[in-house]
Each structure stands twice: as structure tokens, then as C-alpha cells.
Write a protein that holds these residues in place. Structure first.
Motif, PDB file in Angstrom:
ATOM      1  N   GLN A  26      -4.410   0.347   9.361  1.00 33.74           N
ATOM      2  CA  GLN A  26      -4.863   0.160   7.982  1.00 33.74           C
ATOM      3  C   GLN A  26      -5.174   1.552   7.467  1.00 33.74           C
ATOM      4  O   GLN A  26      -6.023   2.243   8.029  1.00 33.74           O
ATOM      5  CB  GLN A  26      -6.111  -0.725   7.939  1.00 33.74           C
ATOM      6  N   VAL A  27      -4.434   1.975   6.436  1.00 28.90           N
ATOM      7  CA  VAL A  27      -4.595   3.331   5.918  1.00 28.90           C
ATOM      8  C   VAL A  27      -4.771   3.324   4.405  1.00 28.90           C
ATOM      9  O   VAL A  27      -4.340   2.394   3.719  1.00 28.90           O
ATOM     10  CB  VAL A  27      -3.389   4.240   6.286  1.00 28.90           C
ATOM     11  N   SER A  28      -5.386   4.382   3.923  1.00 29.82           N
ATOM     12  CA  SER A  28      -5.430   4.653   2.482  1.00 29.82           C
ATOM     13  C   SER A  28      -4.623   5.923   2.254  1.00 29.82           C
ATOM     14  O   SER A  28      -4.731   6.880   3.029  1.00 29.82           O
ATOM     15  CB  SER A  28      -6.864   4.889   2.004  1.00 29.82           C
ATOM     16  N   LEU A  29      -3.825   5.891   1.220  1.00 33.21           N
ATOM     17  CA  LEU A  29      -3.006   7.039   0.842  1.00 33.21           C
ATOM     18  C   LEU A  29      -3.303   7.359  -0.608  1.00 33.21           C
ATOM     19  O   LEU A  29      -3.479   6.448  -1.415  1.00 33.21           O
ATOM     20  CB  LEU A  29      -1.511   6.718   1.009  1.00 33.21           C
ATOM     21  N   GLU A  30      -3.319   8.642  -0.921  1.00 35.10           N
ATOM     22  CA  GLU A  30      -3.590   9.015  -2.303  1.00 35.10           C
ATOM     23  C   GLU A  30      -2.690  10.166  -2.711  1.00 35.10           C
ATOM     24  O   GLU A  30      -2.602  11.173  -2.019  1.00 35.10           O
ATOM     25  CB  GLU A  30      -5.062   9.390  -2.452  1.00 35.10           C
ATOM     26  N   SER A  31      -1.996   9.975  -3.834  1.00 33.96           N
ATOM     27  CA  SER A  31      -1.180  11.028  -4.443  1.00 33.96           C
ATOM     28  C   SER A  31      -1.883  11.446  -5.732  1.00 33.96           C
ATOM     29  O   SER A  31      -2.889  10.847  -6.109  1.00 33.96           O
ATOM     30  CB  SER A  31       0.231  10.509  -4.747  1.00 33.96           C
ATOM     31  N   PRO A  32      -1.340  12.434  -6.427  1.00 34.04           N
ATOM     32  CA  PRO A  32      -1.966  12.808  -7.693  1.00 34.04           C
ATOM     33  C   PRO A  32      -2.008  11.670  -8.723  1.00 34.04           C
ATOM     34  O   PRO A  32      -2.840  11.682  -9.619  1.00 34.04           O
ATOM     35  CB  PRO A  32      -1.089  13.954  -8.194  1.00 34.04           C
ATOM     36  N   VAL A  33      -1.119  10.665  -8.587  1.00 31.13           N
ATOM     37  CA  VAL A  33      -1.049   9.618  -9.611  1.00 31.13           C
ATOM     38  C   VAL A  33      -1.323   8.190  -9.118  1.00 31.13           C
ATOM     39  O   VAL A  33      -1.608   7.313  -9.910  1.00 31.13           O
ATOM     40  CB  VAL A  33       0.317   9.644 -10.343  1.00 31.13           C
ATOM     41  N   LEU A  34      -1.232   7.961  -7.796  1.00 35.55           N
ATOM     42  CA  LEU A  34      -1.396   6.602  -7.263  1.00 35.55           C
ATOM     43  C   LEU A  34      -2.319   6.571  -6.058  1.00 35.55           C
ATOM     44  O   LEU A  34      -2.425   7.555  -5.317  1.00 35.55           O
ATOM     45  CB  LEU A  34      -0.031   6.022  -6.839  1.00 35.55           C
ATOM     46  N   ARG A  35      -2.938   5.392  -5.843  1.00 38.17           N
ATOM     47  CA  ARG A  35      -3.703   5.098  -4.632  1.00 38.17           C
ATOM     48  C   ARG A  35      -3.021   3.930  -3.930  1.00 38.17           C
ATOM     49  O   ARG A  35      -2.641   2.954  -4.574  1.00 38.17           O
ATOM     50  CB  ARG A  35      -5.133   4.692  -4.975  1.00 38.17           C
ATOM     51  N   PHE A  36      -2.910   4.025  -2.627  1.00 37.55           N
ATOM     52  CA  PHE A  36      -2.297   2.980  -1.818  1.00 37.55           C
ATOM     53  C   PHE A  36      -3.280   2.540  -0.744  1.00 37.55           C
ATOM     54  O   PHE A  36      -3.956   3.370  -0.139  1.00 37.55           O
ATOM     55  CB  PHE A  36      -1.061   3.502  -1.073  1.00 37.55           C
ATOM     56  N   SER A  37      -3.331   1.251  -0.498  1.00 39.64           N
ATOM     57  CA  SER A  37      -3.988   0.707   0.680  1.00 39.64           C
ATOM     58  C   SER A  37      -2.876  -0.021   1.418  1.00 39.64           C
ATOM     59  O   SER A  37      -2.273  -0.945   0.861  1.00 39.64           O
ATOM     60  CB  SER A  37      -5.101  -0.253   0.280  1.00 39.64           C
ATOM     61  N   SER A  38      -2.564   0.435   2.631  1.00 39.38           N
ATOM     62  CA  SER A  38      -1.404  -0.114   3.334  1.00 39.38           C
ATOM     63  C   SER A  38      -1.752  -0.620   4.715  1.00 39.38           C
ATOM     64  O   SER A  38      -2.553  -0.001   5.430  1.00 39.38           O
ATOM     65  CB  SER A  38      -0.312   0.957   3.491  1.00 39.38           C
ATOM     66  N   LEU A  39      -1.126  -1.727   5.082  1.00 36.47           N
ATOM     67  CA  LEU A  39      -1.124  -2.209   6.451  1.00 36.47           C
ATOM     68  C   LEU A  39       0.261  -1.869   6.992  1.00 36.47           C
ATOM     69  O   LEU A  39       1.269  -2.371   6.473  1.00 36.47           O
ATOM     70  CB  LEU A  39      -1.378  -3.717   6.510  1.00 36.47           C
ATOM     71  N   ILE A  40       0.304  -1.001   7.981  1.00 37.03           N
ATOM     72  CA  ILE A  40       1.566  -0.544   8.557  1.00 37.03           C
ATOM     73  C   ILE A  40       1.653  -1.073   9.985  1.00 37.03           C
ATOM     74  O   ILE A  40       0.722  -0.883  10.778  1.00 37.03           O
ATOM     75  CB  ILE A  40       1.652   0.995   8.539  1.00 37.03           C
ATOM     76  N   THR A  41       2.751  -1.750  10.293  1.00 36.91           N
ATOM     77  CA  THR A  41       2.971  -2.285  11.632  1.00 36.91           C
ATOM     78  C   THR A  41       4.089  -1.509  12.304  1.00 36.91           C
ATOM     79  O   THR A  41       5.138  -1.271  11.699  1.00 36.91           O
ATOM     80  CB  THR A  41       3.356  -3.780  11.571  1.00 36.91           C
TER      81      THR A  41
END
Length: 118
Positions: free
Chosen positions: A83-98
């Protein structure tokens, strides 16, 4: 766990830099990106590996560096979940990566992102 982290970070970097060769390497043949909504469209979208790589190649997805924060990383035999959070200059992501391990190598098999503008 370090190999799993490396696989996830290659996946993120490949998207950030639009490196479709690295995506080919790190994504499992059965990869699916499963997301709720696709820009202005509503609904569940299941995007297979080839379509996902094309979206990155066409710069619809990716192309902006993101920071990564791990909230959890678990391994159960040959399957791992992050379970990760990713952040770019324009978007925020909360991702479940398998990820899955086959033939001694870890590959990303699913990404389930929740995406919101900043």
C-alpha cells in the motif's frame, strides 16, 4: 522484501519516465491496472498490460516524477502486497500494488490506484 521494493520502484520509475521497455520487463503478462474512473469517465476500468504500456507510450499516463511513501508491504510466499502513496506535482495516488514471484523474479501483476488532483 528488498527485491519486492526494487520491483515496485522500477514500476513507478518506468511510469514516471515513460520507459515502456522497463514496463515490459517489470509487468507480469497478466498485469491489470484497475481503477475507478478514467479522467472524466465514471465506472471501473480494467486496463491490461498492453493497453497500459500504450497509454504510457502515448503520454496519457505517467511522465511526471512522483515521490513514494510505503504504508505497508507484506509477503505471503510468492505474493506480495504494498500500500503506497505517490505524489507528483499535479496528482496524488493511493495504490495497492500486488507482485508475484515466478521463476525467481518478482513482477507487478496488479495496480489499483485511487487518483485525485492536487
Amino acid at each position: 522484501m528488498e527485491k519486492i521494493r526494487q520491483t515496485i520502484e522500477k514500476f513507478i520509475k518506468a511510469g514516471d519516465t515513460s520507459d515502456t521497455g522497463l514496463l515490459e520487463e517489470v509487468l507480469h503478462p497478466g498485469y491489470q491496472n484497475i481503477q475507478d474512473g478514467f479522467f472524466d469517465e465514471t465506472g471501473i476500468f480494467i486496463i491490461p498490460k498492453d493497453q497500459y504500456i500504450q497509454l504510457v507510450r502515448d503520454h496519457v499516463f505517467g511522465g511526471k516524477p512522483r515521490t513514494i511513501i510505503y504504508h505497508s508491504l507484506e509477503q505471503k510466499n510468492s505474493i506480495a502486497y504494498a500500500q503506497v502513496s505517490l505524489e507528483s506535482p499535479v496528482l496524488r495516488f493511493s495504490s495497492l500494488i500486488t507482485c508475484v514471484r515466478e521463476n525467481g523474479e518478482w513482477k507487478v501483476i496488479t495496480n489499483i490506484p485511487s487518483i485525485e488532483p492536487k
